[in-house]
Design a protein around this motif. Structure first.
Motif, PDB file in Angstrom:
ATOM      1  N   GLU A   1      24.220  52.684  -0.519  1.00  9.78           N
ATOM      2  CA  GLU A   1      24.371  53.834   0.074  1.00  9.78           C
ATOM      3  C   GLU A   1      22.936  53.736   1.075  1.00  9.78           C
ATOM      4  O   GLU A   1      21.739  53.494   0.808  1.00  9.78           O
ATOM      5  CB  GLU A   1      24.322  54.599  -0.580  1.00  9.78           C
ATOM      6  CG  GLU A   1      26.454  54.941  -1.097  1.00  9.78           C
ATOM      7  CD  GLU A   1      27.154  55.446  -1.413  1.00  9.78           C
ATOM      8  OE1 GLU A   1      25.969  55.729  -2.773  1.00  9.78           O
ATOM      9  OE2 GLU A   1      27.859  55.584  -1.867  1.00  9.78           O
TER      10      GLU A   1
ATOM     11  N   LYS B   1      23.581  60.395  -8.647  1.00 11.83           N
ATOM     12  CA  LYS B   1      24.271  59.327  -8.429  1.00 11.83           C
ATOM     13  C   LYS B   1      25.675  58.968  -9.507  1.00 11.83           C
ATOM     14  O   LYS B   1      26.117  58.671  -9.346  1.00 11.83           O
ATOM     15  CB  LYS B   1      23.871  57.904  -7.477  1.00 11.83           C
ATOM     16  CG  LYS B   1      23.758  58.312  -6.597  1.00 11.83           C
ATOM     17  CD  LYS B   1      22.973  56.627  -5.702  1.00 11.83           C
ATOM     18  CE  LYS B   1      22.548  56.926  -4.634  1.00 11.83           C
ATOM     19  NZ  LYS B   1      21.822  55.592  -4.084  1.00 11.83           N
TER      20      LYS B   1
ATOM     21  N   TYR C   1      26.343  51.917  -4.907  1.00 10.17           N
ATOM     22  CA  TYR C   1      25.632  53.370  -4.396  1.00 10.17           C
ATOM     23  C   TYR C   1      24.306  52.737  -3.871  1.00 10.17           C
ATOM     24  O   TYR C   1      23.108  52.853  -3.212  1.00 10.17           O
ATOM     25  CB  TYR C   1      25.181  54.061  -6.298  1.00 10.17           C
ATOM     26  CG  TYR C   1      26.046  54.561  -6.402  1.00 10.17           C
ATOM     27  CD1 TYR C   1      26.790  55.662  -5.186  1.00 10.17           C
ATOM     28  CD2 TYR C   1      26.947  54.862  -7.334  1.00 10.17           C
ATOM     29  CE1 TYR C   1      28.211  56.492  -5.201  1.00 10.17           C
ATOM     30  CE2 TYR C   1      28.223  55.738  -7.512  1.00 10.17           C
ATOM     31  CZ  TYR C   1      28.780  55.814  -6.730  1.00 10.17           C
ATOM     32  OH  TYR C   1      30.047  57.265  -6.860  1.00 10.17           O
TER      33      TYR C   1
END
Length: 431
Positions: A178, A154, A175
């Protein structure tokens, strides 16, 4: 536990794949130059830190009770896109190059699929991968790998998007929310491989039963299938001849007469029992000639053949019809056209005259020895008689329902009176 996790070959391979970092086969830890897999002694990883692992190291992936080495794992990953036969062929070739120093393990289909799914990160656990030393269960290995993968991958993507060397705090929030999506293998098979071989045993009785069914039974159970079937072949019409020795037309001379229109006396030495002739019926099918079957008797007839009889040649002797479906002449000539051929100038037999318009009466010139003068006089009328016979046969066939691609639809003569048969046969007497 942390040290073992950092140096675990499977975790290093999975983290490097997730981060997109390089994985290089090398000949020694000091050189760092890439070499073919058959010459490599170590596998060098660049993520999360540069480290070289002996390529013969045993991994936690167990196949048939034995651990699989790192070379076999990496080779299976390199060939993840190829079919099983190609993968096995490549493994055999690599084993030949290793010359017995080592051997690449050939994974079974389910093992190979499970390994690739786990390395891609689509699955967090595998029944073939043992947990790390000190872990309570196999999930620890998957969780540690997932955390390491997320940390490695990431920031790299976020750095590329933000253009800075550190992670943008706003992207970090995105993130963290996600959800990692799986590939088609995970969606279809789940986290564990499923063996569908048992379905074949369940389907075998149904497939055998379907193969034993005749086409007619399948069509009757599903009428829509009949729409795609080819039309049935048009049957051949049948002409019955008289077996009498007094008949002017027998098996030996009927073919030349009906094809070329010239009469010659019959040859009693002929042993033929069936003949075929072709004739184009323009009002039925002008493009293709019909093939007619000529026989003297119905001894070999099937019941359905009688509907294909279009003409019966007769001398007026009723014994000819004893074995017919319709043994009475009045019934016979309501269903089929009768044809009598006699000598010109001689009266027709009383029976033929009594049968009326159901029988076409024709006459040919009397035969003379070709060596005598004037023997050929009048022979040109043979063609006229031949054409009249074919004209009557064609009219009879049309009335029975003969068409370009199909045979009769009803038996000729049903529902017809005497005047209708006159119109069907046209001029019944040709002198």
């Amino acid at each position: 536990m942390a040290a073992s996790a950092e140096n675990d070959p499977l975790l290093l391979l999975r983290q490097s794949i997730a981060a997109g970092s390089s994985i290089t086969p090398i000949a020694s830890p000091e050189s760092g130059a890439e070499v073919p897999l058959s010459k490599a002694t170590h596998l060098q990883f660049s993520q999360p830190s540069r480290i070289a692992i002996p390529i013969d190291s045993q991994t936690r992936f167990v196949s048939s009770g034995s651990p699989v080495d790192l070379r076999s794992i990496y080779f299976a990953w390199l060939n993840r896109e190829v079919a099983i036969p190609d993968y096995n062929a490549s493994a055999t070739k690599l084993n030949e190059e290793l010359a017995g120093a080592a051997a690449v393990h050939k994974f079974a289909f389910v093992e190979r699929l499970d390994l690739i799914t786990w390395l891609e990160g689509a699955s967090e656990e595998s029944e073939y991968i043992k947990p790390l030393a000190g872990d309570k269960d196999a999930a620890g290995a998957g969780s540690g790998a997932a955390a390491a993968t997320t940390a490695a991958s990431k920031p790299t993507a976020a750095t590329a998007r933000s253009g800075r060397g550190t992670l943008d705090p706003r992207l970090a929030v995105v993130y963290n929310g996600e959800r990692r999506m799986g590939d088609h293998n995970t969606v279809l098979r789940g986290t564990k491989p499923t063996d569908f071989s048992g379905i074949r045993k369940l389907a075998a009785p149904f497939m055998a039963k379907k193969a034993s069914h005749p086409a007619a039974a399948i069509i009757s159970s599903n009428p829509s299938l009949a729409l795609n079937q080819k039309p049935s072949r048009r049957p051949d019409p049948i002409i019955l001849l008289s077996p009498s020795a007094s008949s002017l037309l027998r098996m030996s001379n009927i073919k030349s007469f009906l094809e070329s229109g010239r009469y010659v006396p019959p040859d009693n030495s002929s042993t033929a029992t069936m003949l075929h002739i072709q004739r184009t019926m323009r009002d039925i099918d002008p493009a293709r000639p019909l093939r007619f079957i000529l026989v003297e008797g119905p001894e070999q007839f099937k019941p359905e053949y009688w509907n294909r009889v279009v003409a019966v040649f007769t001398t007026g002797q009723t014994w000819q019809f004893k074995s017919y479906k319709w043994s009475q002449p009045q019934d016979l000539f309501r269903h089929a056209l009768g044809v009598y051929v006699g000598w010109r100038g001689d009266p027709a037999p009383e029976n033929v005259r009594a049968w009326g318009h159901g029988v076409l009466q024709t006459q040919v010139e009397k035969w003379r020895d070709p060596s005598q003068p004037g023997a050929e006089t009048g022979r040109w009328r043979d063609r006229e008689v031949m054409e009249a016979i074919w004209k009557a046969i064609e009219a009879n066939m049309r009335s029975k329902g003969w068409k370009r691609d199909s045979g009769p639809t009803k038996e000729s003569g049903e529902g017809e009176d005497d005047s209708e048969r006159k119109r069907r046969n046209g001029v019944l007497r040709v002198d």
